[in-house]
Scaffold this motif. Structure first.
Motif, PDB file in Angstrom:
ATOM      1  N   UNK A  85       0.851  -1.192   0.000  1.00  9.89           N
ATOM      2  CA  UNK A  85       0.000   0.000   0.000  1.00  9.89           C
ATOM      3  C   UNK A  85       0.885   1.239   0.000  1.00  9.89           C
ATOM      4  N   UNK A  86       0.488   2.243  -0.742  1.00 11.17           N
ATOM      5  CA  UNK A  86       1.276   3.457  -0.881  1.00 11.17           C
ATOM      6  C   UNK A  86       0.503   4.665  -0.370  1.00 11.17           C
ATOM      7  N   UNK A  87       1.203   5.776  -0.250  1.00  9.09           N
ATOM      8  CA  UNK A  87       0.564   7.043   0.062  1.00  9.09           C
ATOM      9  C   UNK A  87       0.795   7.991  -1.100  1.00  9.09           C
ATOM     10  N   UNK A  88      -0.268   8.596  -1.621  1.00 11.14           N
ATOM     11  CA  UNK A  88      -0.129   9.511  -2.751  1.00 11.14           C
ATOM     12  C   UNK A  88      -0.734  10.854  -2.385  1.00 11.14           C
ATOM     13  N   UNK A  89      -0.214  11.911  -2.993  1.00  6.82           N
ATOM     14  CA  UNK A  89      -0.720  13.255  -2.709  1.00  6.82           C
ATOM     15  C   UNK A  89      -0.430  14.169  -3.888  1.00  6.82           C
ATOM     16  N   UNK A  90      -1.356  15.090  -4.121  1.00  4.87           N
ATOM     17  CA  UNK A  90      -1.180  16.111  -5.151  1.00  4.87           C
ATOM     18  C   UNK A  90      -1.679  17.431  -4.594  1.00  4.87           C
ATOM     19  N   UNK A  91      -0.844  18.447  -4.624  1.00  3.57           N
ATOM     20  CA  UNK A  91      -1.218  19.762  -4.122  1.00  3.57           C
ATOM     21  C   UNK A  91      -1.245  20.796  -5.224  1.00  3.57           C
ATOM     22  N   UNK A  92      -2.295  21.627  -5.248  1.00  3.16           N
ATOM     23  CA  UNK A  92      -2.414  22.730  -6.194  1.00  3.16           C
ATOM     24  C   UNK A  92      -2.161  24.013  -5.406  1.00  3.16           C
ATOM     25  N   UNK A  93      -0.999  24.629  -5.652  1.00  5.50           N
ATOM     26  CA  UNK A  93      -0.543  25.766  -4.838  1.00  5.50           C
ATOM     27  C   UNK A  93      -0.533  25.400  -3.359  1.00  5.50           C
ATOM     28  N   UNK A  94      -0.225  24.154  -3.078  1.00  2.00           N
ATOM     29  CA  UNK A  94      -0.328  23.623  -1.719  1.00  2.00           C
ATOM     30  C   UNK A  94       0.864  22.704  -1.468  1.00  2.00           C
ATOM     31  N   UNK A  95       1.731  23.078  -0.549  1.00  3.66           N
ATOM     32  CA  UNK A  95       2.971  22.345  -0.309  1.00  3.66           C
ATOM     33  C   UNK A  95       2.705  20.949   0.271  1.00  3.66           C
ATOM     34  N   UNK A  96       3.514  20.013  -0.146  1.00  2.75           N
ATOM     35  CA  UNK A  96       3.482  18.655   0.402  1.00  2.75           C
ATOM     36  C   UNK A  96       4.789  18.363   1.139  1.00  2.75           C
ATOM     37  N   UNK A  97       5.898  18.615   0.457  1.00  4.30           N
ATOM     38  CA  UNK A  97       7.202  18.243   1.009  1.00  4.30           C
ATOM     39  C   UNK A  97       7.536  18.995   2.285  1.00  4.30           C
ATOM     40  N   UNK A  98       7.017  20.226   2.426  1.00  2.00           N
ATOM     41  CA  UNK A  98       7.314  21.009   3.624  1.00  2.00           C
ATOM     42  C   UNK A  98       6.259  20.856   4.716  1.00  2.00           C
ATOM     43  N   UNK A  99       5.217  20.080   4.443  1.00  2.00           N
ATOM     44  CA  UNK A  99       4.160  19.820   5.421  1.00  2.00           C
ATOM     45  C   UNK A  99       4.580  18.612   6.263  1.00  2.00           C
ATOM     46  N   UNK A 100       5.180  18.866   7.413  1.00  3.22           N
ATOM     47  CA  UNK A 100       5.792  17.794   8.193  1.00  3.22           C
ATOM     48  C   UNK A 100       4.790  16.750   8.672  1.00  3.22           C
ATOM     49  N   UNK A 101       3.601  17.199   9.081  1.00  4.08           N
ATOM     50  CA  UNK A 101       2.594  16.250   9.556  1.00  4.08           C
ATOM     51  C   UNK A 101       2.132  15.328   8.435  1.00  4.08           C
TER      52      UNK A 101
END
Length: 368
Positions: A1-17
């Motif tokens: 199982x994987x975790x996927x994410x896509x952000x539109x003008x929304x940071x992922x890599x800097x979102x520590x939680x």
């Protein structure tokens, strides 16, 4: 199982939680890719739990003009090589798509639990989809003009909107205009479709146009060994809840009318199982780095059971512990599970005594 994410003008890599939750779903690898599309930034992130193929398939996958994030399993791959993961196979198939119709045909041919995010770089088309039953989690979040799609969420404060993305079909939109969507829906009842679209419109301010329906191909499922097997769907399909008994016993009418009322209650539970159970279960199991399997809601079985009359599935003229889920109890009895087949239903959190009585069951848990 994987975790996927896509952000539109929304940071992922800097979102520590969020990063922490995603990496718990896929402890073997994590990567992010950020691209600029005119005046916005798109960020694609994925963590990988390596279970298939000779080599780990890193994500996001760049194949031709497409960026691909995939979380799930595909059971009906006809020409899959043993050294190849489902993600690699899917990426090759997607790279051959030239328009939305091609993507729809590919998506509706897939059988198995999945959620996916696909971006076509040149047409700027962002495709979002969960499988027909919504077995793998995918959450939509919005704050001001920021949008995010993710397998998991860390946002529970009142300033942010977070919702299980309804598994209505294939959503398509241009991220430059993130509130104008097209939906190629799975074949389903018009009422259920309208209700979920209205919910999305009200919460996220979306304008969704409904396009041609997709019809999922029901091909033979080839199940392999998996880590966690759960009984999700048994109560919804076979009449296991107290409200099902009440729908029959407390309804004023003849037996046929009582059965019709019971049928409506069963249909209501089935149509909302993705929102009440499936996404949550997927997040709980995947958060421990495991893969979930729910045999009761595999496509062929669920389709067959739902074709039966409620009178063939349960009988509330019989006492509790016998009449509820009678179909399953009789089958278990026939297999030799004679004592078990007569036990009353007990929720696992109470039977195992892990339930915290200090928590209100109607509150949204921060752990899910």
């Amino acid at each position: 199982m994987c975790g996927i994410a896509c952000g539109i003008n929304c940071e992922i890599k800097t979102n520590e939680k969020l990063l922490k939750f995603l990496k718990r779903r896929g402890p073997n690898f994590f990567s992010c890719l950020k691209i600029k599309v005119e005046n916005i930034f798109l960020e694609f992130g994925s963590s990988v739990l390596w279970q298939q193929g000779d080599n780990l398939c890193s994500q996001p996958v760049r194949q031709g003009n497409f960026l691909i994030l995939f979380n799930g399993d595909i059971f009906n791959i006809p020409d899959k090589q043993s050294a190849e993961s489902d993600t690699e196979w899917l990426a090759k198939k997607i790279s051959g798509c030239t328009n939305e119709t091609d993507v729809c045909h590919l998506i509706q041919s897939l059988q198995g639990p999945f959620s996916l995010i696909i971006f076509h770089i040149y047409s700027r088309s962002l495709y979002i989809c969960r499988d027909y039953l919504g077995r793998n989690s995918l959450i939509i979040e919005k704050e001001a003009e920021l949008f995010r799609f993710s397998s998991t969420s860390c946002n529970y404060n009142s300033r942010k909107c977070a919702l299980e993305l309804p598994p209505l079909g294939l959503y398509v939109f241009d991220p430059i205009f993130p509130t104008v969507w097209k939906l190629f829906p799975w074949k389903q009842t018009t009422d259920a479709l309208s209700i979920e679209i209205k919910t999305l419109n009200n919460i996220f301010g979306l304008t969704i146009s409904v396009e041609e329906h997709m019809k999922p191909d029901w091909l033979k499922v080839q199940l392999g060994l998996r880590v966690v097997v759960v009984g999700s769907g048994a109560d919804e399909l076979f009449g296991g809840y107290t409200r099902h008994r009440n729908a029959f016993c407390r309804f004023e009418g003849n037996e046929d009318e009582k059965l019709m009322n019971l049928h409506r209650e069963l249909e209501k539970d089935w149509n909302r199982i993705w929102a009440r159970n499936l996404g949550r279960d997927d997040r709980v199991v995947a958060d421990n780095g495991k893969t979930l399997r729910a045999p009761f809601i595999e496509e062929k079985l669920a389709q067959y059971v739902r074709s039966l009359s409620p009178s063939q599935l349960c009988c509330f003229l019989l006492k509790e512990g016998i009449g509820d889920k009678l179909f399953l109890r009789l089958f278990g009895f026939q297999l030799g599970l004679k004592d078990v087949s007569k036990l009353k239903k007990r929720a696992i959190q109470f039977g195992s005594k892990i339930a915290n009585k200090k928590l209100n069951a109607t509150d949204r848990s921060v752990y899910l």
